[in-house]
Design an enzyme around this catalytic site. Structure first.
Site, PDB file in Angstrom:
ATOM      1  N   LYS A 124       0.712  -1.202   0.107  1.00  0.00           N
ATOM      2  CA  LYS A 124       0.092   0.073  -0.081  1.00  0.00           C
ATOM      3  C   LYS A 124       0.809   1.304   0.155  1.00  0.00           C
ATOM      4  O   LYS A 124       0.579   2.286  -0.441  1.00  0.00           O
ATOM      5  CB  LYS A 124      -0.983   0.029   1.210  1.00  0.00           C
ATOM      6  CG  LYS A 124      -2.169  -0.911   0.960  1.00  0.00           C
ATOM      7  CD  LYS A 124      -3.504  -0.593   1.669  1.00  0.00           C
ATOM      8  CE  LYS A 124      -4.306  -1.453   1.616  1.00  0.00           C
ATOM      9  NZ  LYS A 124      -5.609  -1.446   2.365  1.00  0.00           N
ATOM     10  N   LYS A 206      -3.852 -11.345  -6.120  1.00  0.00           N
ATOM     11  CA  LYS A 206      -5.436 -11.225  -5.432  1.00  0.00           C
ATOM     12  C   LYS A 206      -6.282 -10.537  -6.159  1.00  0.00           C
ATOM     13  O   LYS A 206      -5.878  -9.219  -6.625  1.00  0.00           O
ATOM     14  CB  LYS A 206      -5.137 -11.302  -4.064  1.00  0.00           C
ATOM     15  CG  LYS A 206      -5.380  -9.783  -3.401  1.00  0.00           C
ATOM     16  CD  LYS A 206      -5.404  -9.647  -2.029  1.00  0.00           C
ATOM     17  CE  LYS A 206      -5.461  -8.408  -1.650  1.00  0.00           C
ATOM     18  NZ  LYS A 206      -5.832  -7.728  -0.296  1.00  0.00           N
ATOM     19  N   LYS A 209     -10.309  -4.591  -5.161  1.00  0.00           N
ATOM     20  CA  LYS A 209     -11.159  -3.570  -6.198  1.00  0.00           C
ATOM     21  C   LYS A 209     -10.008  -2.259  -6.382  1.00  0.00           C
ATOM     22  O   LYS A 209     -10.276  -1.631  -7.230  1.00  0.00           O
ATOM     23  CB  LYS A 209     -12.110  -3.133  -5.394  1.00  0.00           C
ATOM     24  CG  LYS A 209     -12.084  -2.356  -4.108  1.00  0.00           C
ATOM     25  CD  LYS A 209     -12.336  -0.977  -4.004  1.00  0.00           C
ATOM     26  CE  LYS A 209     -11.297  -0.243  -3.236  1.00  0.00           C
ATOM     27  NZ  LYS A 209     -11.299   1.064  -2.868  1.00  0.00           N
TER      28      LYS A 209
HETATM   29  P1  TYM Z   1     -10.532  -6.177   3.666  1.00  0.00           P
HETATM   30  O1  TYM Z   1     -11.749  -5.122   3.849  1.00  0.00           O
HETATM   31  O2  TYM Z   1      -9.492  -5.920   2.857  1.00  0.00           O
HETATM   32  O3  TYM Z   1     -11.258  -7.619   3.230  1.00  0.00           O
HETATM   33  C1  TYM Z   1     -12.532  -8.187   3.765  1.00  0.00           C
HETATM   34  C2  TYM Z   1     -12.333  -9.601   4.026  1.00  0.00           C
HETATM   35  O4  TYM Z   1     -12.079 -10.278   2.480  1.00  0.00           O
HETATM   36  C3  TYM Z   1     -11.068 -11.034   2.352  1.00  0.00           C
HETATM   37  N1  TYM Z   1     -10.685 -10.883   0.907  1.00  0.00           N
HETATM   38  C4  TYM Z   1     -10.388 -12.035   0.245  1.00  0.00           C
HETATM   39  N2  TYM Z   1     -10.532 -13.057   0.338  1.00  0.00           N
HETATM   40  C5  TYM Z   1     -10.339 -14.163  -0.717  1.00  0.00           C
HETATM   41  N3  TYM Z   1      -9.860 -13.531  -1.991  1.00  0.00           N
HETATM   42  C6  TYM Z   1      -9.520 -12.204  -2.269  1.00  0.00           C
HETATM   43  N4  TYM Z   1      -9.211 -11.852  -3.302  1.00  0.00           N
HETATM   44  C7  TYM Z   1      -9.895 -11.252  -1.028  1.00  0.00           C
HETATM   45  N5  TYM Z   1      -9.675 -10.130  -0.898  1.00  0.00           N
HETATM   46  C8  TYM Z   1     -10.017  -9.910   0.292  1.00  0.00           C
HETATM   47  C9  TYM Z   1      -9.962 -10.526   3.568  1.00  0.00           C
HETATM   48  O5  TYM Z   1      -9.309 -11.435   3.795  1.00  0.00           O
HETATM   49  C10 TYM Z   1     -11.116 -10.092   4.522  1.00  0.00           C
HETATM   50  O6  TYM Z   1     -11.226 -11.241   5.384  1.00  0.00           O
HETATM   51  N6  TYM Z   1      -7.923  -5.285   7.840  1.00  0.00           N
HETATM   52  C11 TYM Z   1      -9.327  -6.104   7.156  1.00  0.00           C
HETATM   53  C12 TYM Z   1     -10.614  -5.733   8.058  1.00  0.00           C
HETATM   54  C13 TYM Z   1     -10.499  -5.827   9.374  1.00  0.00           C
HETATM   55  C14 TYM Z   1     -10.537  -6.898  10.185  1.00  0.00           C
HETATM   56  C15 TYM Z   1     -10.356  -6.677  11.413  1.00  0.00           C
HETATM   57  C16 TYM Z   1     -10.532  -8.379   9.623  1.00  0.00           C
HETATM   58  C17 TYM Z   1     -10.347  -4.763  10.382  1.00  0.00           C
HETATM   59  N7  TYM Z   1     -10.394  -5.244  11.525  1.00  0.00           N
HETATM   60  C18 TYM Z   1     -10.369  -7.544  12.555  1.00  0.00           C
HETATM   61  C19 TYM Z   1     -10.429  -9.220  10.859  1.00  0.00           C
HETATM   62  C20 TYM Z   1     -10.231  -9.064  12.154  1.00  0.00           C
HETATM   63  C21 TYM Z   1      -9.388  -5.500   5.729  1.00  0.00           C
HETATM   64  O7  TYM Z   1      -8.803  -4.679   5.303  1.00  0.00           O
HETATM   65  O8  TYM Z   1     -10.025  -6.372   5.137  1.00  0.00           O
END
Ligand code: TYM
Length: 341
Positions: A124, A206, A209
């Site tokens: 990032k 991966k 968006k």
């Molecule tokens: P975020 O918002 O980027 O993604 C949300 C969830 O989607 C999963 N994910 C994917 N899984 C499979 N293939 C993909 N291409 C893919 N892209 C995203 C992510 O692994 C995630 O589970 N930091 C986290 C949000 C968060 C969080 C937390 C998660 C904040 N606090 C506490 C767990 C526990 C995030 O940015 O996810």
């Protein structure tokens, strides 16, 4: 209450789950297959707590009006995916002040070196070189706070969050090591299918968006014709055989998506498409995804219009969340040596 009953109740306490998603404006098929779908399934067997992680989202610049709408829409979309507020606690992170407070405390128990090793930070900060802010760097300690506040046993996430989860465990263990048991040390819960949905245009990356090429990702709210177009344009190989194999990243990814959506194994899919071309297969994957998402899209349209209902739900969620998380925050502060209020 007899000791016997007390013991049974303790041993029968459901394991607790916490997870969250950022309100990015576009929730992708990767988010859905890697995380959201599992959250919905886990609701009956676990004590579930879910959040829209809007504090995390300002590590990249947000346009206020759009941001506000994205937060509400993310909440509505998760309800549409099947998060049931009668079974699970579901709130908006910024409504529960304990998250930012514990994050500060945990920052002081997280090492610069640990945060520097986070691959998502490296990615990032390259992508947003003009805004490498401190929040982007310390983001994993906010994520640790989210999880540890609720004493979560399990955290259902996609593969890309594994490293952050590992860090949350380390922070919890370090704090417990200094002050005695304060936090439950959480385990990652990563599904066997859909844990890493790849870009449709560059299947070694991966699906995200933030990819500039809109054909690389499918949004849960994309129109059926858009979804079909994106699958038809998906990058494949010249082998023309539908089966899992080395150097067939595009097809491997499409088989993974098909498997996650239909529940069929990759062998079953290979058998079904034996002798058929990639064109037929891509159309079939597109159709399966469209059908999976159709009811979610319909429910979303209903929820997003009902602002009063959404407000009632997220207020209720925040009220519960504050009660539970305040207990953990108070405990941690007491252990550190703060004077009680
Ligand atoms: P975020 O918002 O980027 O993604 C949300 C969830 O989607 C999963 N994910 C994917 N899984 C499979 N293939 C993909 N291409 C893919 N892209 C995203 C992510 O692994 C995630 O589970 N930091 C986290 C949000 C968060 C969080 C937390 C998660 C904040 N606090 C506490 C767990 C526990 C995030 O940015 O996810």
């Amino acid at each position: 209450m007899s000791e016997e009953i007390k013991k049974t109740q303790v041993s029968e306490r459901k394991k607790r789950i916490f997870s969250a998603i950022q309100p990015s404006g576009t929730i992708t098929l990767g988010n859905y297959l890697g995380a959201l779908r599992n959250w919905v399934k886990l609701q009956d067997d676990y004590d579930c707590i879910f959040a829209v992680a809007d504090l995390h989202a300002i590590t990249v610049r947000q346009e206020p009006k759009v941001f506000k709408q994205n937060i509400l829409e993310a909440y509505a979309l998760l309800l549409a995916c099947g998060i049931d507020t009668d079974k699970s606690m579901f709130f908006i992170q910024s409504h529960v002040h304990t998250h930012a407070e514990l994050a500060w405390l945990l920052n002081c128990y997280t090492q610069f070196g640990e945060l520097s090793r986070m691959t998502q930070f490296k990615d990032k900060s390259q992508k947003h070189a003009d805004n490498v802010n401190a929040g982007l760097f310390t983001y994993p300690s906010l994520m640790a706070a989210d999880i540890l506040l609720y004493q979560a046993d399990l955290v259902p996430v996609g593969e890309d969050q594994r490293q952050h989860l590992e860090l949350s465990r380390n922070i919890a263990e370090r704090f417990n090591g200094i002050y005695g048991k304060t936090f439950t040390v959480p385990d990652a819960y990563i599904g066997t299918v859909g844990a890493r949905v790849m870009s449709l245009q560059n299947p070694i990356k991966k699906m995200s968006k933030s990819d500039e090429n809109v054909n690389a990702w499918v949004a849960v709210l994309d129109k059926p014709e858009t979804i079909m177009k994106k699958f038809k344009r998906a990058v494949t190989d010249s082998d023309a055989k539908v089966c899992v194999g080395e150097g067939k990243d595009g097809i491997n990814n499409l088989i993974g998506i098909m498997s996650a959506v239909t529940g069929k194994t990759s062998d079953e899919i290979a058998e079904e498409f034996d002798g058929k071309g990639y064109g037929d297969f891509k159309t079939a994957v597109g159709e399966a995804v469209i059908e999976e998402l159709r009811p979610i899209q319909e429910r979303f349209e209903k929820y997003v219009k009902d602002k009063a209902y959404l407000e009632e739900q997220y207020r209720k969620g925040a009220e519960f969340a504050l009660k539970i998380s305040q207990r953990t925050l108070d405990k941690a502060m007491k252990k550190i040596g703060y004077l009680p209020k």
